[in-house]
Design an enzyme around this catalytic site. Sequence first.
Site, PDB file in Angstrom:
ATOM      1  CE  LYS A 101     -45.904   7.126 -69.610  1.00 48.01           C
ATOM      2  NZ  LYS A 101     -44.535   7.687 -69.371  1.00 48.01           N
ATOM      3  CE  LYS A 129     -38.584  10.760 -72.272  1.00 52.49           C
ATOM      4  NZ  LYS A 129     -38.347   9.970 -71.063  1.00 52.49           N
TER       5      LYS A 129
END
Length: 338
Positions: A136, A236
């Site tokens: 991240k 997603k």
Amino acid sequence: VFDSTIVRVETDAGIVGHGEVCPLGPFYLPAYADGVRAGLRELGPHLIGQDPRELAKLNHRMDAALKGHAYVKSGIDIACWDILGQVAGLPVCTLLGGRFGESVRLYRAISQESPEEMASKVAAYRAEGYTRFQLKVGGDPDTDIARIFAVAAKLQPGDRLVADANTGWVQHEAVRVAKAVRDVDVYIEQPCLTYEECLAVRRQCPHPFVLDENVDGLDMLLRAKADLAMDVVNLKISKLGGLTKTKQVRDLCVSMGIAMTLEDSWGGDITTAAIAHLAHSTPEEFRFTSTDFNSYVTVSNAEGAPQRVNGYMAAGAEPGLGVTPRMEVLEEPVVVVG
């Protein structure tokens, strides 16, 4: 702490299906937890009396009754796939196309910390079987460059590293980071907020490129393919509106030769089961990676969900999703329609 909504669809035949929607907070995508419940109150009455096995018809009706708000529809669609599987006596992955391979490779996300702390996590996650690491980034570019170098130094043959900015850089920062790590074996994921910014970065970037937040339907997928905007796309389930529409996009990606990360925004056991069935029904060469969200959360909301084994998981063999909600955890419903 993220707020997850479990959707329960009951039929007059006594068969019950379940889905789950868990937006990653209102700051990430145009979705939020209370919006799921508000949307269900609005949409639910239009679906009473419909056949949950007729998924194309059901999605057509949902889109007519409520424009947009794909994430609201996702839990209903997943629950209806669960019902269809139970009626057919087949696991959802069989209905989605068949089971490819024995298991599904998973990635592990490494949250933002100092470069040294993030690098130190790799060995422990590898010991759990992970070989895909999603770093991240998307903060200070200088720190992010150091993070990428530090984690990349810990990789072993066969490992893959993804630097996922989650739209966090502006264009000039993203270009600078990509050029600074040009000699590192790393994938760059969704560096900027807009598609146009990401495309500009892509055209100056030597690394494999992943699009995520921008691809929210067939139209954006086709545009990105025409622009050669990505090498991998992140699908997603709730962003696309459920398994039905994600399957449409997935199948088109297979036809066009685009690899995929198959997952959702967030969730628990029921979301993890849906991801597992979607991923396991995808040809292995197009599965870049997937997520086992129930390894990240502290509360189990269902029994029978896939569990990580040495960095992999497998879709269940039971009919439907193969999960049973833990009613003692869920307690009383917060929205009832019908």
